[in-house]
Design a protein around this motif. Sequence first.
Motif, PDB file in Angstrom:
ATOM      1  N   ASN A 170      26.813 111.402  -6.251  1.00 50.02           N
ATOM      2  CA  ASN A 170      27.514 110.738  -5.000  1.00 50.02           C
ATOM      3  C   ASN A 170      26.599 111.071  -3.937  1.00 50.02           C
ATOM      4  O   ASN A 170      26.208 110.413  -2.983  1.00 50.02           O
ATOM      5  CB  ASN A 170      28.770 110.937  -4.784  1.00 50.02           C
ATOM      6  N   ILE A 171      26.458 112.368  -3.601  1.00 49.11           N
ATOM      7  CA  ILE A 171      25.804 112.987  -2.636  1.00 49.11           C
ATOM      8  C   ILE A 171      24.326 112.630  -2.681  1.00 49.11           C
ATOM      9  O   ILE A 171      23.549 112.149  -1.885  1.00 49.11           O
ATOM     10  CB  ILE A 171      25.789 114.400  -2.550  1.00 49.11           C
ATOM     11  N   TYR A 172      23.573 112.757  -4.027  1.00 52.98           N
ATOM     12  CA  TYR A 172      22.273 112.294  -4.147  1.00 52.98           C
ATOM     13  C   TYR A 172      21.948 110.985  -3.843  1.00 52.98           C
ATOM     14  O   TYR A 172      21.026 110.467  -3.334  1.00 52.98           O
ATOM     15  CB  TYR A 172      21.893 112.541  -5.669  1.00 52.98           C
ATOM     16  N   TYR A 173      22.897 109.819  -4.253  1.00 56.05           N
ATOM     17  CA  TYR A 173      22.714 108.546  -4.096  1.00 56.05           C
ATOM     18  C   TYR A 173      22.880 107.970  -2.756  1.00 56.05           C
ATOM     19  O   TYR A 173      22.456 107.153  -2.321  1.00 56.05           O
ATOM     20  CB  TYR A 173      23.461 107.539  -5.139  1.00 56.05           C
ATOM     21  N   LYS A 174      23.618 108.787  -2.142  1.00 53.30           N
ATOM     22  CA  LYS A 174      23.864 108.523  -0.470  1.00 53.30           C
ATOM     23  C   LYS A 174      22.659 108.919   0.462  1.00 53.30           C
ATOM     24  O   LYS A 174      22.308 108.196   1.210  1.00 53.30           O
ATOM     25  CB  LYS A 174      25.047 109.319  -0.120  1.00 53.30           C
ATOM     26  N   TYR A 175      21.783 109.917  -0.204  1.00 57.22           N
ATOM     27  CA  TYR A 175      20.663 110.341   0.488  1.00 57.22           C
ATOM     28  C   TYR A 175      20.807 110.747   1.786  1.00 57.22           C
ATOM     29  O   TYR A 175      20.103 109.955   2.832  1.00 57.22           O
ATOM     30  CB  TYR A 175      19.552 109.273   0.101  1.00 57.22           C
ATOM     31  N   PRO A 176      21.623 111.644   2.135  1.00 55.85           N
ATOM     32  CA  PRO A 176      21.888 112.012   3.384  1.00 55.85           C
ATOM     33  C   PRO A 176      20.619 112.823   3.870  1.00 55.85           C
ATOM     34  O   PRO A 176      20.134 113.529   3.190  1.00 55.85           O
ATOM     35  CB  PRO A 176      23.083 113.039   3.432  1.00 55.85           C
ATOM     36  N   THR A 177      20.196 112.407   5.065  1.00 62.49           N
ATOM     37  CA  THR A 177      19.071 113.215   5.810  1.00 62.49           C
ATOM     38  C   THR A 177      19.505 113.625   7.044  1.00 62.49           C
ATOM     39  O   THR A 177      20.059 112.894   7.839  1.00 62.49           O
ATOM     40  CB  THR A 177      17.922 112.126   6.015  1.00 62.49           C
ATOM     41  N   THR A 178      19.047 114.711   7.632  1.00 61.00           N
ATOM     42  CA  THR A 178      19.364 114.944   9.044  1.00 61.00           C
ATOM     43  C   THR A 178      17.910 115.183   9.772  1.00 61.00           C
ATOM     44  O   THR A 178      17.042 115.866   9.146  1.00 61.00           O
ATOM     45  CB  THR A 178      19.991 116.519   9.052  1.00 61.00           C
ATOM     46  N   ILE A 179      17.803 114.285  10.734  1.00 60.72           N
ATOM     47  CA  ILE A 179      16.519 114.251  11.491  1.00 60.72           C
ATOM     48  C   ILE A 179      16.880 114.805  12.820  1.00 60.72           C
ATOM     49  O   ILE A 179      17.688 114.288  13.565  1.00 60.72           O
ATOM     50  CB  ILE A 179      16.129 112.820  11.321  1.00 60.72           C
ATOM     51  N   VAL A 180      16.051 115.732  13.159  1.00 59.87           N
ATOM     52  CA  VAL A 180      16.230 116.369  14.448  1.00 59.87           C
ATOM     53  C   VAL A 180      14.791 115.942  15.114  1.00 59.87           C
ATOM     54  O   VAL A 180      13.902 116.430  15.053  1.00 59.87           O
ATOM     55  CB  VAL A 180      16.417 117.802  14.377  1.00 59.87           C
ATOM     56  N   THR A 181      15.049 115.263  16.200  1.00 59.92           N
ATOM     57  CA  THR A 181      13.707 114.904  17.116  1.00 59.92           C
ATOM     58  C   THR A 181      13.998 115.405  18.479  1.00 59.92           C
ATOM     59  O   THR A 181      14.990 115.213  19.132  1.00 59.92           O
ATOM     60  CB  THR A 181      13.877 113.208  17.199  1.00 59.92           C
ATOM     61  N   GLU A 182      12.907 116.206  18.986  1.00 59.58           N
ATOM     62  CA  GLU A 182      12.964 116.634  20.082  1.00 59.58           C
ATOM     63  C   GLU A 182      11.599 116.245  20.819  1.00 59.58           C
ATOM     64  O   GLU A 182      10.338 116.573  20.460  1.00 59.58           O
ATOM     65  CB  GLU A 182      12.945 118.306  20.030  1.00 59.58           C
ATOM     66  N   VAL A 183      11.613 115.527  21.958  1.00 58.77           N
ATOM     67  CA  VAL A 183      10.452 115.025  22.735  1.00 58.77           C
ATOM     68  C   VAL A 183      10.369 116.079  23.808  1.00 58.77           C
ATOM     69  O   VAL A 183      11.155 116.228  24.776  1.00 58.77           O
ATOM     70  CB  VAL A 183      10.606 113.641  23.150  1.00 58.77           C
ATOM     71  N   THR A 184       9.160 116.308  24.090  1.00 56.75           N
ATOM     72  CA  THR A 184       8.763 117.563  25.086  1.00 56.75           C
ATOM     73  C   THR A 184       7.496 116.838  25.602  1.00 56.75           C
ATOM     74  O   THR A 184       6.589 116.247  24.890  1.00 56.75           O
ATOM     75  CB  THR A 184       8.349 118.804  24.819  1.00 56.75           C
ATOM     76  N   VAL A 185       7.457 116.593  27.066  1.00 58.32           N
ATOM     77  CA  VAL A 185       6.270 116.009  27.541  1.00 58.32           C
ATOM     78  C   VAL A 185       5.484 117.260  28.467  1.00 58.32           C
ATOM     79  O   VAL A 185       6.196 117.935  29.454  1.00 58.32           O
ATOM     80  CB  VAL A 185       6.630 114.943  28.513  1.00 58.32           C
TER      81      VAL A 185
END
Length: 109
Positions: free
Chosen positions: A78-93
């Motif tokens: 169940n966990i595998y087929y849900k394919y949970p991903t955690t994306i951390v996006t940090e934008v610095t200028v």
Amino acid sequence: MLNSSETDLEVGGSIGISNTEETVTESREDSIEKEESALEKTSIRLAIGKTVVWKTFKSFVFLICLIFLIIQSLEFFNIYYKYPTTIVTEVTVAKEFKLPAITFCFRNT
């Protein structure tokens, strides 16, 4: 008169009476053999009973382990087929940029 446990023997023209202890010994041996065979049968029955109990216990433990294996496998899939991903996006200028060094090389000239 002779008893049923006594027999008559002819020894040199005279009649002698002897006690038949051999028959008693043989009957004791027969009864001992019967007791031993009864004990063997009983021990075989106990051994069969113990093996049945042991096999039942092992089967019960196996089924419990199999159930837990199936439950854990289902949770994993169940966990595998849900394919949970955690994306951390940090934008610095950055305010200042260091330009890369560029070198042009013309060998044909």
